[in-house]
Design a protein around this motif. Structure first.
Motif, PDB file in Angstrom:
ATOM      1  N   VAL A  17       0.821  -1.210   0.000  1.00 44.20           N
ATOM      2  CA  VAL A  17       0.000   0.000   0.000  1.00 44.20           C
ATOM      3  C   VAL A  17       0.857   1.263   0.000  1.00 44.20           C
ATOM      4  CG1 VAL A  17      -1.725   1.303   1.312  1.00 44.20           C
ATOM      5  CG2 VAL A  17      -1.944  -1.180   1.079  1.00 44.20           C
ATOM      6  N   SER A  18       1.821   1.350   0.900  1.00 39.29           N
ATOM      7  CA  SER A  18       2.610   2.583   1.020  1.00 39.29           C
ATOM      8  C   SER A  18       3.466   2.842  -0.219  1.00 39.29           C
ATOM      9  CB  SER A  18       3.481   2.564   2.273  1.00 39.29           C
ATOM     10  OG  SER A  18       4.478   1.561   2.166  1.00 39.29           O
ATOM     11  N   GLY A  19       3.942   1.786  -0.867  1.00 40.88           N
ATOM     12  CA  GLY A  19       4.764   1.949  -2.060  1.00 40.88           C
ATOM     13  C   GLY A  19       3.961   1.963  -3.345  1.00 40.88           C
ATOM     14  N   ASN A  20       2.641   1.799  -3.215  1.00 41.64           N
ATOM     15  CA  ASN A  20       1.751   1.726  -4.375  1.00 41.64           C
ATOM     16  C   ASN A  20       2.240   0.690  -5.392  1.00 41.64           C
ATOM     17  OD1 ASN A  20      -0.632   2.463  -5.652  1.00 41.64           O
ATOM     18  ND2 ASN A  20       0.426   3.926  -6.979  1.00 41.64           N
ATOM     19  N   HIS A  21       2.682  -0.466  -4.873  1.00 32.77           N
ATOM     20  CA  HIS A  21       3.155  -1.553  -5.725  1.00 32.77           C
ATOM     21  C   HIS A  21       1.970  -2.415  -6.147  1.00 32.77           C
ATOM     22  CE1 HIS A  21       7.224  -0.445  -4.725  1.00 32.77           C
ATOM     23  NE2 HIS A  21       6.949  -0.551  -3.433  1.00 32.77           N
ATOM     24  N   SER A  22       2.189  -3.236  -7.168  1.00 27.70           N
ATOM     25  CA  SER A  22       1.143  -4.173  -7.575  1.00 27.70           C
ATOM     26  C   SER A  22       1.347  -5.537  -6.923  1.00 27.70           C
ATOM     27  CB  SER A  22       1.105  -4.315  -9.097  1.00 27.70           C
ATOM     28  OG  SER A  22       2.369  -4.712  -9.590  1.00 27.70           O
ATOM     29  N   LEU A  23       2.588  -5.826  -6.506  1.00 29.18           N
ATOM     30  CA  LEU A  23       2.924  -7.147  -5.976  1.00 29.18           C
ATOM     31  C   LEU A  23       4.117  -7.045  -5.039  1.00 29.18           C
ATOM     32  CD1 LEU A  23       2.615 -10.339  -6.314  1.00 29.18           C
ATOM     33  CD2 LEU A  23       4.281 -10.119  -8.168  1.00 29.18           C
ATOM     34  N   VAL A  24       4.038  -7.751  -3.908  1.00 31.04           N
ATOM     35  CA  VAL A  24       5.155  -7.847  -2.970  1.00 31.04           C
ATOM     36  C   VAL A  24       5.357  -9.330  -2.667  1.00 31.04           C
ATOM     37  CG1 VAL A  24       6.061  -7.193  -0.709  1.00 31.04           C
ATOM     38  CG2 VAL A  24       4.581  -5.609  -1.948  1.00 31.04           C
ATOM     39  N   VAL A  25       6.590  -9.798  -2.821  1.00 35.12           N
ATOM     40  CA  VAL A  25       6.917 -11.207  -2.598  1.00 35.12           C
ATOM     41  C   VAL A  25       7.980 -11.293  -1.510  1.00 35.12           C
ATOM     42  CG1 VAL A  25       7.820 -13.323  -3.641  1.00 35.12           C
ATOM     43  CG2 VAL A  25       6.413 -11.771  -5.015  1.00 35.12           C
ATOM     44  N   ASP A  26       7.732 -12.142  -0.516  1.00 36.16           N
ATOM     45  CA  ASP A  26       8.695 -12.361   0.568  1.00 36.16           C
ATOM     46  C   ASP A  26       9.070 -13.832   0.618  1.00 36.16           C
ATOM     47  OD1 ASP A  26      10.249 -12.464   2.843  1.00 36.16           O
ATOM     48  OD2 ASP A  26       8.584 -12.126   4.225  1.00 36.16           O
ATOM     49  N   ASN A  27      10.314 -14.102   0.246  1.00 34.83           N
ATOM     50  CA  ASN A  27      10.850 -15.451   0.357  1.00 34.83           C
ATOM     51  C   ASN A  27      12.205 -15.352   1.050  1.00 34.83           C
ATOM     52  OD1 ASN A  27      11.346 -18.123   0.171  1.00 34.83           O
ATOM     53  ND2 ASN A  27      11.375 -18.243  -2.046  1.00 34.83           N
ATOM     54  N   GLY A  28      12.182 -14.738   2.229  1.00 28.66           N
ATOM     55  CA  GLY A  28      13.416 -14.479   2.961  1.00 28.66           C
ATOM     56  C   GLY A  28      13.953 -13.100   2.625  1.00 28.66           C
ATOM     57  N   GLU A  29      13.685 -12.639   1.434  1.00 35.44           N
ATOM     58  CA  GLU A  29      14.031 -11.290   0.975  1.00 35.44           C
ATOM     59  C   GLU A  29      12.753 -10.702   0.378  1.00 35.44           C
ATOM     60  OE1 GLU A  29      16.652  -9.209  -2.581  1.00 35.44           O
ATOM     61  OE2 GLU A  29      17.103 -11.266  -2.006  1.00 35.44           O
ATOM     62  N   VAL A  30      12.438  -9.466   0.759  1.00 32.05           N
ATOM     63  CA  VAL A  30      11.216  -8.821   0.258  1.00 32.05           C
ATOM     64  C   VAL A  30      11.527  -8.126  -1.063  1.00 32.05           C
ATOM     65  CG1 VAL A  30       9.467  -7.061   0.706  1.00 32.05           C
ATOM     66  CG2 VAL A  30      10.262  -8.531   2.571  1.00 32.05           C
ATOM     67  N   ARG A  31      10.723  -8.442  -2.067  1.00 27.44           N
ATOM     68  CA  ARG A  31      10.873  -7.818  -3.396  1.00 27.44           C
ATOM     69  C   ARG A  31       9.540  -7.208  -3.809  1.00 27.44           C
ATOM     70  NH1 ARG A  31      14.738 -12.006  -6.647  1.00 27.44           N
ATOM     71  NH2 ARG A  31      15.834 -12.754  -4.819  1.00 27.44           N
ATOM     72  N   THR A  32       9.622  -6.059  -4.463  1.00 28.98           N
ATOM     73  CA  THR A  32       8.408  -5.380  -4.913  1.00 28.98           C
ATOM     74  C   THR A  32       8.378  -5.341  -6.438  1.00 28.98           C
ATOM     75  OG1 THR A  32       9.486  -3.213  -4.825  1.00 28.98           O
ATOM     76  CG2 THR A  32       8.292  -3.938  -2.843  1.00 28.98           C
ATOM     77  N   PHE A  33       7.154  -5.308  -6.973  1.00 33.56           N
ATOM     78  CA  PHE A  33       6.946  -5.298  -8.415  1.00 33.56           C
ATOM     79  C   PHE A  33       5.828  -4.317  -8.739  1.00 33.56           C
ATOM     80  CE2 PHE A  33       8.573  -9.350  -7.069  1.00 33.56           C
ATOM     81  CZ  PHE A  33       9.609  -9.599  -7.973  1.00 33.56           C
ATOM     82  N   ASP A  34       5.912  -3.755  -9.948  1.00 27.30           N
ATOM     83  CA  ASP A  34       4.951  -2.724 -10.331  1.00 27.30           C
ATOM     84  C   ASP A  34       4.343  -2.952 -11.715  1.00 27.30           C
ATOM     85  OD1 ASP A  34       5.383  -1.093  -7.949  1.00 27.30           O
ATOM     86  OD2 ASP A  34       7.378  -0.754  -8.786  1.00 27.30           O
ATOM     87  N   GLY A  35       4.462  -4.165 -12.224  1.00 26.94           N
ATOM     88  CA  GLY A  35       3.932  -4.476 -13.550  1.00 26.94           C
ATOM     89  C   GLY A  35       2.414  -4.527 -13.573  1.00 26.94           C
ATOM     90  N   ARG A  36       1.885  -4.594 -14.781  1.00 28.92           N
ATOM     91  CA  ARG A  36       0.432  -4.653 -14.959  1.00 28.92           C
ATOM     92  C   ARG A  36      -0.031  -6.101 -15.026  1.00 28.92           C
ATOM     93  NH1 ARG A  36      -1.419  -0.425 -19.480  1.00 28.92           N
ATOM     94  NH2 ARG A  36      -3.217  -1.760 -19.228  1.00 28.92           N
ATOM     95  N   GLY A  37      -1.220  -6.322 -14.514  1.00 29.01           N
ATOM     96  CA  GLY A  37      -1.845  -7.639 -14.622  1.00 29.01           C
ATOM     97  C   GLY A  37      -0.982  -8.758 -14.065  1.00 29.01           C
ATOM     98  N   VAL A  38      -0.900  -9.850 -14.828  1.00 29.37           N
ATOM     99  CA  VAL A  38      -0.155 -11.028 -14.384  1.00 29.37           C
ATOM    100  C   VAL A  38       1.295 -11.027 -14.868  1.00 29.37           C
ATOM    101  CG1 VAL A  38      -2.226 -12.473 -14.225  1.00 29.37           C
ATOM    102  CG2 VAL A  38      -0.904 -12.430 -16.358  1.00 29.37           C
TER     103      VAL A  38
END
Length: 138
Positions: free
Chosen positions: A9-30
């Motif tokens: 929410v705060s980063g206005n990302h589309s996707l956040v993945v946590d697998n020991g390291e948190v990564r953010t993504f901003d792509g459209r759709g899938v």
């Protein structure tokens, strides 16, 4: 999961993945989920994911990637059902009948594509064709 939701929410990302390291993504759709599954599936395996909008296609990609827990701000009934059948832990902000397209005048094209599929494995080739078509045309 609260930390992932805050990042989403705060980063206005589309996707956040946590697998020991948190990564953010901003792509459209899938697009981001598809790229991860195709090019770096280890990121999804066993991961916790926070996503803005999860339709059946996104759910299928997460399940195929081995995601263990998902929070969706908005989730469609077909996506929720697919997660339930797969045993992925799911929480959400709002559950809707279908994901709507960007114009707001129809069902999301990936949601439509996957409507008749019973399993994530059935969804995958349809999603792959869709993403390749979009990438080819852009």
């Amino acid at each position: 999961m609260e930390e992932l939701i805050d990042i989403l929410v705060s980063g206005n990302h589309s996707l956040v993945v946590d697998n020991g390291e948190v990564r953010t993504f901003d792509g459209r759709g899938v697009s981001d989920l598809f790229r991860l599954l195709e090019n770096d599936p280890g990121i999804l395996y066993g991961a916790r994911v926070a996503d803005k909008v999860v339709g059946k296609g996104a759910a299928a990609l997460m399940i195929l990637g081995g995601v263990k827990e998902v929070y969706a701000m908005v989730i469609s009934e077909p996506a929720f059902d697919l997660f339930e059948k797969s045993g992925v832990k799911i929480s959400f902000g709002k559950r809707v009948e279908h994901i709507i397209n960007r114009k707001g005048d129809d069902i999301c094209p990936v949601e439509k594509l996957c409507a008749g599929c019973a399993t994530p494995e059935e969804c995958f080739p349809l999603i792959k064709g869709f993403v390749q078509c979009i990438m080819h045309n852009s």
